[in-house]
Scaffold this motif. Structure first.
Motif, PDB file in Angstrom:
ATOM      1  N   ALA A 259      50.314  37.843  49.283  1.00 14.05           N
ATOM      2  CA  ALA A 259      51.553  38.174  48.572  1.00 14.05           C
ATOM      3  C   ALA A 259      52.557  37.022  48.605  1.00 14.05           C
ATOM      4  O   ALA A 259      53.263  36.759  47.620  1.00 14.05           O
ATOM      5  N   ASP A 260      52.588  36.293  49.728  1.00 14.65           N
ATOM      6  CA  ASP A 260      53.601  35.235  49.831  1.00 14.65           C
ATOM      7  C   ASP A 260      53.295  34.028  48.948  1.00 14.65           C
ATOM      8  O   ASP A 260      54.187  33.263  48.604  1.00 14.65           O
ATOM      9  N   LYS A 261      52.020  33.868  48.570  1.00  7.70           N
ATOM     10  CA  LYS A 261      51.687  32.709  47.737  1.00  7.70           C
ATOM     11  C   LYS A 261      51.586  33.066  46.260  1.00  7.70           C
ATOM     12  O   LYS A 261      51.623  32.193  45.398  1.00  7.70           O
ATOM     13  N   CYS A 262      51.405  34.351  45.964  1.00  2.27           N
ATOM     14  CA  CYS A 262      51.197  34.775  44.578  1.00  2.27           C
ATOM     15  C   CYS A 262      52.507  34.687  43.796  1.00  2.27           C
ATOM     16  O   CYS A 262      53.538  35.193  44.213  1.00  2.27           O
ATOM     17  N   LYS A 263      52.434  34.006  42.623  1.00  2.00           N
ATOM     18  CA  LYS A 263      53.640  33.864  41.804  1.00  2.00           C
ATOM     19  C   LYS A 263      53.676  34.920  40.699  1.00  2.00           C
ATOM     20  O   LYS A 263      54.571  34.920  39.862  1.00  2.00           O
ATOM     21  N   GLY A 264      52.628  35.743  40.657  1.00  2.00           N
ATOM     22  CA  GLY A 264      52.594  36.783  39.640  1.00  2.00           C
ATOM     23  C   GLY A 264      52.319  36.274  38.242  1.00  2.00           C
ATOM     24  O   GLY A 264      52.852  36.796  37.263  1.00  2.00           O
ATOM     25  N   CYS A 265      51.479  35.238  38.120  1.00  2.00           N
ATOM     26  CA  CYS A 265      51.215  34.685  36.789  1.00  2.00           C
ATOM     27  C   CYS A 265      50.230  35.543  36.001  1.00  2.00           C
ATOM     28  O   CYS A 265      50.201  35.489  34.769  1.00  2.00           O
ATOM     29  N   GLY A 266      49.357  36.277  36.718  1.00  2.00           N
ATOM     30  CA  GLY A 266      48.436  37.182  36.036  1.00  2.00           C
ATOM     31  C   GLY A 266      47.150  36.543  35.543  1.00  2.00           C
ATOM     32  O   GLY A 266      46.332  37.191  34.900  1.00  2.00           O
ATOM     33  N   ILE A 267      46.934  35.250  35.830  1.00  2.00           N
ATOM     34  CA  ILE A 267      45.706  34.581  35.374  1.00  2.00           C
ATOM     35  C   ILE A 267      44.473  35.262  35.965  1.00  2.00           C
ATOM     36  O   ILE A 267      43.469  35.472  35.284  1.00  2.00           O
ATOM     37  N   CYS A 268      44.583  35.662  37.250  1.00  2.00           N
ATOM     38  CA  CYS A 268      43.444  36.304  37.901  1.00  2.00           C
ATOM     39  C   CYS A 268      43.078  37.602  37.183  1.00  2.00           C
ATOM     40  O   CYS A 268      41.903  37.877  36.907  1.00  2.00           O
ATOM     41  N   ALA A 269      44.083  38.388  36.869  1.00  2.00           N
ATOM     42  CA  ALA A 269      43.841  39.678  36.231  1.00  2.00           C
ATOM     43  C   ALA A 269      43.182  39.489  34.869  1.00  2.00           C
ATOM     44  O   ALA A 269      42.257  40.211  34.490  1.00  2.00           O
TER      45      ALA A 269
END
Lengths: 122, 597
Positions: free
Chosen positions: B546-556
Motif C-alpha cells: 500500500a505504501d508504494k502503490c500510487k493507484g495508477c491501475g496499470i496492474c488491474a
C-alpha cells in the motif's frame, strides 16, 4: 602406414612450428612493430628473422612483436631475451643485419656488439 | 607445416561455436589476408579452453593473450592492433588476466592457477582435426612404447600402479577391469568407450572428444593390446555433432597413418575402432544397456553377473571405460604411473574434470587434482555465486548424486569422501545453487528427469520413481502431507535396494540428500505451505504494498483474471482467491509495488 621413425619426424617437425603455444622458456626475439617501427622497415626484418629460423630448423625460439619502445629514431629495434641472460637490444636493424643476429647471437650465443644500442650511442 | 610467428587459437567447442566462433575464425582469416599477414600468422580452430562463460574465447600466441567475449566485429581491431602493430587490445582481454596493466601468464590467472590439465592437456592447445599436432605433443608415443617395449601384463600393471579409477561415476579401478578381461580366454574381445554423457549440466567428455579425439583412440588401442582385443567401439550420443564429426576425422587420419588397422606401426598388432551413435537415452550410459544398444537391440540393462569382462558385447569379453578415463591413459605411460599416483589422495589418484554450472561466475570446465576442496573449486576457481547471492548447496554427480551444503564445503574431493556425504563424484557435473534455489524443487527436477529416462524394465525404478515424483509434486504445490517425508525415505530405500541397474539404484540420491541437509525446507512446504526460496509458484502470494502503490491501475488493466481492484490514486488490492500467479502485474508495475511471498 607410417613407421615409428616417420612418426618421430612428424613429431619433431610439427613441434617446432607449434611449440610457441606451450613452451615459453626458450629464446624470445621481439621486434618493435608500432607505426614508427613499421615505417622504418620492421616487417622485412621480422620476415627475415622468421625465414632464418625456419632455414636452420631452430626450435624453442619465439618471434614476437611489441609496440613502440620510445626510441623511434633507432627503429627497427629488435630485442633478444635468452633465458638467464640480460636482454640485448639491437637498433637500426635491416634484413641482412637480422640474419647475422640470428646466426651469431641466437645460434652461437655471440652478441653482435656492433649492432647493439650500446654501440650506436657511442 | 609452415612456421608462423603468431598463432590465433579460436575455440570451436560446442559452447563457443554456438556463440558464433566460426564467423570469428573466418573474419580473422579474411583480415589477416587483407593485411598481408598470411605468411606470419596462422588461425587454428581448437577445443575447449574451459572458460565457457566468457566465450567466444580467442588466445593469441606467443603472448598468450586471452581474449574473451569476442564478437565478429572485434576481429578487425585485434588484427590491426595486435597482429600488425603488436599492441594487445586491452579492452577485449579477459579482465582477470591483466594485472597492473601487464598481461599475466595464463597459468597465473585465478581460474587456471589451481588447475592441473592432464585429461584436458591438449584442449585449446592443438587443432583437433590435425593429427600432426597431436603427434607433436607426444601423441601416439605411449602407444609406440606399449607396442614395442611392453608385454600386455606390463601394460595392465602400469595402469594398476597409477591408481586410475573410472571417471564415469562408479570409480572402479581401471587396471583391475583390464586385468579381468585379459584373463578371459576368447578368440574375440572388445574395447568400448562410453561417450554417452547424459547428466544434465555435464560436458566434460564432450570437450575431450571435441578438443583431443586422438587421445581416446590411442588409449583404446593400448587397452586393446592389453586385453587382446582387435575391435573397439565408441558409443557417442548423436546430440554431440561436433564431437562425432571430429571423432570421424580422427579415426580416418589414424587409419591413414597406420595407427589403426592391420599392422599398427609395423608391429603386426591389429586393432580398429568404429563409431556407434546413441539416440540420447540416459540409460544407455549404463554398461549392459550400452552394449545392448551397440548390438542393435533396445537399450535396456540386464542383471550382472555375467560381468562384461567375461560376457559383454556379443557375449564376448569386453571392457568399457569412460572418455575421461581413456584421456588419462597415454599420459600415464609417457610420464610414468608414479607421476600420476603422486597426485590426488590415498585412494583417489590423479585429476578430475568438472563441469561447473548453475549459479556460478565462471561457468566452464575445470580440471583439478583429487583432494582439492569443494570450496577451492567453487570460490577460487569458479569465482563464487554471481550478484552477491549467498551459496546454498552444490549438486554433484547429476541425477545419481546429491546436494552438499555449505558446512561440508571444506571436504576434499575424492570418491570416498563425497560418497560419505550422500553424493558421488559421478561423471563430474557440478551445479551450484544459491539462496534463490528451492531444494524441494531441485529434487523434483531430478526425479522428473529420472522418470522420463527410466527404461521401464524393473518395477522399483519404473513405478517407484514415479510415486516419488508424485509426492514431490504434491509438496511443491502446497498439498504436502505430514507423513510425506517418511514415505519418500521409505520408497527411496526400497528403490536403492531393489532396482536392476545403477540408474535406479542411485535415482533417489538427490531426494535423500536434500532431505538430509534441507529437511527444514521440506517442512516449510508441508507444514507452513511456504516456499522459503520463493520458487514454488503455488505457494506464493502476490501482494500490493500500500505504501508504494500510487493507484495508477496499470496492474488491474493487465490482469488476465481481473482480480485486481481499487479506485484511481488509492492503493489497489489483489484478490488472492482468483489470482493465478502469472506475475503479469509484477512485471507491469512501474513503481515496484508488488511483492511475491
Amino acid at each position: 602406414m607410417k613407421t615409428i621413425q616417420e612418426l618421430e619426424e612428424i613429431r619433431k617437425k610439427t613441434l617446432d612450428t607449434i611449440n610457441v603455444r606451450k613452451d615459453r622458456s626458450g629464446t624470445r626475439i621481439v621486434v618493435g612493430m608500432a607505426t614508427c617501427g613499421i615505417a622504418a622497415g620492421a616487417r622485412p626484418v621480422l620476415l627475415a628473422i622468421m625465414d632464418e629460423i625456419k632455414k636452420h630448423d631452430l626450435s624453442d625460439v619465439v618471434v614476437a612483436q611489441t609496440g613502440c619502445i620510445g626510441m623511434c629514431r633507432l627503429e627497427p629495434i629488435v630485442e633478444v631475451y635468452r633465458p638467464g641472460e640480460e636482454k640485448v637490444t639491437y637498433v637500426k636493424v635491416n634484413p641482412s643485419k637480422a640474419i647475422r643476429i640470428v646466426n651469431e647471437h641466437i645460434m652461437k650465443g655471440k652478441v653482435v656488439e656492433g649492432y647493439t644500442i650500446g654501440a650506436e650511442s657511442k | 607445416m609452415e612456421m608462423y610467428r603468431s598463432h590465433v587459437m579460436i575455440c570451436r567447442g560446442t559452447g563457443c561455436t554456438s556463440s558464433n566462433s566460426e564467423q570469428i575464425a573466418k573474419n580473422f582469416e579474411e583480415e589477416i589476408k587483407k593485411h598481408g599477414l598470411e605468411k606470419e600468422v596462422v588461425v587454428e580452430r581448437t577445443g575447449c579452453f574451459g572458460l565457457c562463460a566468457l566465450g567466444p574465447v580467442v588466445i593469441v600466441y606467443p603472448e598468450a593473450s586471452f581474449y574473451s567475449l569476442v564478437k565478429p566485429e572485434d576481429v578487425e581491431e585485434i588484427v590491426k592492433e595486435h597482429l600488425v602493430k603488436g599492441r594487445v587490445v586491452k579492452r577485449l582481454l579477459y579482465a582477470e588476466s591483466v594485472e597492473e596493466n601487464k598481461l599475466k601468464a595464463l597459468e597465473e590467472v585465478d581460474f587456471f592457477k589451481k588447475q592441473v590439465r592432464v585429461a584436458l592437456r591438449n584442449c585449446g592447445v592443438i587443432n583437433p582435426e590435425n593429427i600432426d599436432e597431436y603427434i607433436a605433443f607426444d601423441g601416439y608415443k605411449a602407444l609406440e612404447k606399449v607396442l614395442t617395449e611392453m608385454t600386455p601384463a606390463e601394460v595392465i600393471d602400469t595402469v594398476k600402479k597409477s591408481g586410475l579409477r573410472g571417471r564415469g561415476g562408479a570409480g572402479f579401478p581401471t587396471g583391475m577391469k583390464w586385468d579381468f578381461a585379459s584373463r578371459s580366454v576368447n578368440d574375440q574381445k572388445y574395447v568400448l568407450c562410453n561417450a554417452d554423457e547424459g547428466d544434465p549440466g555435464a560436458f566434460m567428455d564432450r570437450s575431450v572428444l571435441e578438443g583431443d579425439p586422438h587421445s581416446i583412440l590411442e588409449a583404446m588401442t593400448i587397452a586393446g593390446y592389453a586385453i587382446g582385443a582387435g575391435q573397439g567401439y565408441i558409443y557417442c550420443r548423436a546430440e554431440y555433432p561436433i564431437a562425432v564429426k571430429r571423432l570421424g576425422i580422427a579415426i580416418g587420419q589414424a587409419r591413414q597413418y597406420g595407427l589403426l588397422g592391420d599392422n599398427i606401426m609395423g608391429t603386426g598388432f591389429k586393432f580398429d575402432i568404429e563409431l556407434r551413435l546413441g539416440a540420447g537415452a540416459f540409460v544407455c550410459g549404463e554398461e549392459t544397456a550400452l552394449m545392448a544398444s551397440i548390438e542393435g537391440q533396445r537399450g535396456m540393462p540386464r542383471p550382472r553377473p555375467p560381468f562384461p569382462a567375461n560376457k559383454g558385447l556379443f557375449a564376448k569379453p569386453t571392457i568399457l571405460n569412460n572418455v575421461e578415463t581413456y584421456a588419462n591413459i597415454p599420459v600415464i605411460f609417457n610420464k610414468g604411473p608414479e607421476w600420476f599416483a603422486s597426485m590426488g589422495t590415498e585412494k583417489s589418484k590423479g585429476t578430475k574434470v568438472f563441469a561447473l554450472g548453475g549459479k556460478i561466475n565462471n561457468t566452464g570446465l575445470v580440471e583439478i587434482p583429487m583432494g582439492t576442496t569443494l570450496r577451492e573449486v567453487i570460490y577460487e576457481i569458479g569465482g563464487g555465486c554471481p550478484n552477491g547471492k549467498k551459496f546454498k548447496a552444490v549438486q554433484t554427480g547429476g541425477p545419481s548424486g546429491g546436494c552438499i551444503p555449505e558446512e561440508h564445503l571444506d571436504t576434499p574431493i575424492d570418491y570416498e569422501s563425497l560418497a560419505s556425504l550422500g553424493s558421488i563424484i559421478g561423471s563430474g557435473g557440478m551445479i551450484v545453487m544459491d539462496e534463490d534455489n528451492c531444494m524441494v524443487d531441485i529434487a523434483r527436477f531430478f526425479m522428473d528427469f529420472i522418470v522420463d529416462e527410466s527404461c521401464g524394465k524393473c518395477t522399483p525404478c519404473r513405478e517407484g520413481t514415479k510415486r516419488m515424483l508424485e509426492i514431490l509434486e504434491r509438496i511443491t504445490e502446497g498439498k504436502g502431507e505430514e507423513e510425506d517425508i517418511e514415505k519418500l525415505e521409505n520408497l527411496a530405500m526400497n528403490i536403492k535396494n531393489s532396482a536392476l541397474c545403477g540408474l535406479g539404484q542411485t535415482a533417489p540420491n538427490p531426494v535423500l540428500s536434500t532431505i538430509k541437509y534441507f529437511r527444514n525446507e521440506y517442512e516449510a512446504h508441508i507444514k507452513e505451505k511456504r516456499c522459503p526460496a520463493g520458487v514454488c509458484n503455488e505457494l506464493l502470494n502476490y501482494m500490493i504494498m500500500a505504501d508504494k502503490c500510487k493507484g495508477c491501475g496499470i496492474c488491474a488493466k493487465n490482469c488476465p483474471q481481473q482480480c485486481i481492484s481499487g479506485q484511481p490514486k488509492t492503493p489497489y488490492t489483489i484478490d488472492s482467491s482468483k489470482c493465478i500467479k502469472c506475475g503479469v502485474c509484477m512485471s507491469k508495475c512501474p513503481f515496484k509495488a508488488i511483492t511475491r511471498k
